[in-house]
Scaffold this motif. Structure first.
Motif, mmCIF file in Angstrom:
data_model
loop_
_atom_site.group_PDB
_atom_site.id
_atom_site.type_symbol
_atom_site.label_atom_id
_atom_site.label_comp_id
_atom_site.label_asym_id
_atom_site.label_seq_id
_atom_site.Cartn_x
_atom_site.Cartn_y
_atom_site.Cartn_z
ATOM 1 N N PRO A 133 12.114 19.968 -50.377
ATOM 2 C CA PRO A 133 10.656 19.939 -50.200
ATOM 3 C C PRO A 133 10.049 21.319 -50.032
ATOM 4 O O PRO A 133 8.944 21.578 -50.500
ATOM 5 C CB PRO A 133 10.443 19.106 -48.933
ATOM 6 C CG PRO A 133 11.716 18.513 -48.601
ATOM 7 C CD PRO A 133 12.786 19.200 -49.337
ATOM 8 N N LEU A 134 10.816 22.234 -49.407
ATOM 9 C CA LEU A 134 10.300 23.592 -49.222
ATOM 10 C C LEU A 134 10.198 24.316 -50.549
ATOM 11 O O LEU A 134 9.301 25.135 -50.759
ATOM 12 C CB LEU A 134 11.211 24.380 -48.278
ATOM 13 C CG LEU A 134 11.256 23.905 -46.841
ATOM 14 C CD1 LEU A 134 12.259 24.715 -46.059
ATOM 15 C CD2 LEU A 134 9.889 24.046 -46.207
ATOM 16 N N LEU A 135 11.151 24.032 -51.453
ATOM 17 C CA LEU A 135 11.128 24.678 -52.759
ATOM 18 C C LEU A 135 10.257 23.920 -53.742
ATOM 19 O O LEU A 135 10.108 24.333 -54.887
ATOM 20 C CB LEU A 135 12.553 24.781 -53.313
ATOM 21 C CG LEU A 135 13.522 25.594 -52.456
ATOM 22 C CD1 LEU A 135 14.919 25.519 -53.039
ATOM 23 C CD2 LEU A 135 13.072 27.029 -52.374
ATOM 24 N N GLY A 136 9.716 22.768 -53.310
ATOM 25 C CA GLY A 136 8.853 21.997 -54.207
ATOM 26 C C GLY A 136 9.619 21.231 -55.249
ATOM 27 O O GLY A 136 9.129 21.022 -56.357
ATOM 28 N N TYR B 82 0.837 22.681 -50.192
ATOM 29 C CA TYR B 82 1.668 22.725 -48.984
ATOM 30 C C TYR B 82 2.109 24.134 -48.621
ATOM 31 O O TYR B 82 2.611 24.361 -47.531
ATOM 32 C CB TYR B 82 2.890 21.829 -49.169
ATOM 33 C CG TYR B 82 3.894 22.326 -50.178
ATOM 34 C CD1 TYR B 82 5.048 22.956 -49.749
ATOM 35 C CD2 TYR B 82 3.696 22.169 -51.541
ATOM 36 C CE1 TYR B 82 5.969 23.419 -50.655
ATOM 37 C CE2 TYR B 82 4.605 22.621 -52.447
ATOM 38 C CZ TYR B 82 5.745 23.249 -52.007
ATOM 39 O OH TYR B 82 6.653 23.720 -52.904
ATOM 40 N N LYS B 83 1.942 25.088 -49.538
ATOM 41 C CA LYS B 83 2.388 26.447 -49.224
ATOM 42 C C LYS B 83 1.326 27.219 -48.456
ATOM 43 O O LYS B 83 1.623 28.234 -47.838
ATOM 44 C CB LYS B 83 2.728 27.193 -50.511
ATOM 45 C CG LYS B 83 4.084 26.785 -51.061
ATOM 46 C CD LYS B 83 4.315 27.412 -52.410
ATOM 47 C CE LYS B 83 5.565 26.844 -53.038
ATOM 48 N NZ LYS B 83 5.553 27.019 -54.479
#
Lengths: 248, 174
Positions: A133-136, B82-83
């Protein structure tokens, strides 16, 4: 400083004269303490008061007291260093634990009826991948762990059925009617739905949810009753997801 | 020559420091630069490039929702990307009624909150994207650290709401 007095003492060749401390006490205003270090090859220099110190001050008790003090200081220093080293090691352990849990993967217990054919009603332990999820990299068809939009203290497990820009069609009330509704998922949001469309509180009720609420992607089942191993049913169910909704 | 040993111990030291630092910034407090003028009168008043902040993380504080009244400045993930992270002031909690001039009176749903920027003219906030889930909040602003003449606690008192025509009508009408 009474360097001249020092010069009168015979210092063996293996000792080095290093420091001349001045300690003051109430009885004896100034006490000069001679500290010698021994020069030994390959070892650290060790400071300790020379037994001849008494000769300098002419007061043996004061000298012994000073020597004791120095000894305490030395002991305390090594103890403090040990405590510091151990606490650093402990903090390092906790940090690695935290970082693994936050950024790599962590086990989670999930239960409930909303993902029924895929996950058990009574409870499954899942491994959740926190990195994607952090890297999309979360895509359509993934089972994800989501922070509930209605109660931030709860997490729910659902399947992603549409990314931003996708058109999603879903049944409004699958138990009673075949009425369907379709909409486009807005920017930065995802459409999540449980596999058991009859008993699931998901995007059909609360609408598309922000991507930032996704906590992790489920990639492995650790235990479910007596079954262990990779989620076979998860992959199998991917092919059938068109029954629940159509994603273009 | 003990060079490899020395390098190894140095690398180990840096790794340890990095791990512990990352954990602290993750769980407890970290610095953050603020750009833009959406909170203009309170934070970043001259619209300059950046202002540093320490944030208190609050995994625990979510339990005490009334806490928001004392520390109203929040850091939250943008609902559309979300970033990105926004700094906004919290205006209403779940169950409150909010009057928005462009539409009707809105009730903030369960588990959501209403956030606004202090500079109403150029701020993307709940007036454009609606109430946001509490789960998107990732911290609160406590101190200004960078422009040295402004070091100190963030003034958290709610003396005025950013716009007079947005006001909380009632608390927790269920």
């Amino acid at each position: 400083m009474h360097v001249t007095q020092v010069a009168k003492i015979k210092i063996p060749k293996s000792y080095n004269l290093v420091l001349l401390f001045s300690l003051s006490s109430k009885k004896n205003p100034i006490l000069h303490l001679l500290v010698l270090t021994r020069r030994i090859k390959g070892e650290k220099k060790v400071a300790y008061p020379h037994p001849l110190l008494g000769a300098i001050n002419g007061n043996k008790i004061e000298t012994m007291r000073a020597a004791k003090l120095l000894q305490y200081a030395r002991q305390w220093r090594s103890t403090a260093k040990e405590v510091f080293d151990h606490s650093i090691l402990f903090a390092q352990f906790l940090s690695i634990l935290h970082l693994t849990d936050t950024y790599i993967c962590s086990p989670t217990l999930v239960y409930g009826p909303s993902m029924l054919p895929t996950l058990n009603f009574t409870g499954d332990v899942l491994l959740v991948d926190k990195l994607s999820p952090l890297l999309g990299k979360v895509g359509t068809g993934d089972v994800v762990l989501v922070r509930s939009p209605e109660n931030p203290r709860k997490t729910i497990t659902k399947r992603v059925l549409g990314m931003e820009g996708d058109r999603v069609t879903f049944l409004l009330d699958p138990a009673h009617s075949a009425r369907s509704h379709s909409l486009v998922v807005p920017k930065g949001h995802v459409w999540i739905q449980g596999d058991n469309i009859y008993a699931s509180n998901d995007s059909r009720h609360v609408g598309p949810i922000p991507y930032g609420l996704i906590l992790g992607r489920v990639f492995c089942r650790l235990s479910s009753g007596n079954m262990y191993g990779h989620l076979g049913t998860l992959d199998h169910w991917d092919n059938d997801s068109d029954e629940n909704c159509n994603c273009n | 020559m003990a060079t490899p040993n020395f390098l190894w111990s140095l690398a180990k030291k840096y790794l340890t420091a990095g791990l512990i630092g990352l954990t602290i910034s993750d769980r407890y407090a970290s610095f953050m630069a603020i750009r833009g003028s959406s909170m203009s009168p309170t934070l970043n008043p001259h619209g300059k490039d950046s202002t540093g902040f320490v944030l208190g993380k609050f995994a625990i504080l979510l339990i005490f929702a009334s806490f928001f009244y004392f520390y109203p400045f929040l850091v939250l993930r943008s609902p559309s990307n979300y970033k990105e992270k926004y700094v906004k002031r919290i205006a209403a909690l779940p169950g409150d009624w909010i009057h928005v001039p462009s539409s009707d009176t809105v009730r903030v749903p369960e588990g959501h909150c209403w956030v606004v920027g202090d500079n109403a003219a150029c701020s993307t906030d709940s007036r454009s994207f609606g109430p946001i889930p509490l789960g998107l909040i990732c911290g609160r602003v406590t101190h200004v650290v960078w422009p040295p003449q402004r070091i100190g606690r963030v003034n958290g008192e709610i003396t005025m709401f950013p716009e007079e025509n947005i006001h909380v009508l009632g608390e927790h009408i269920d």
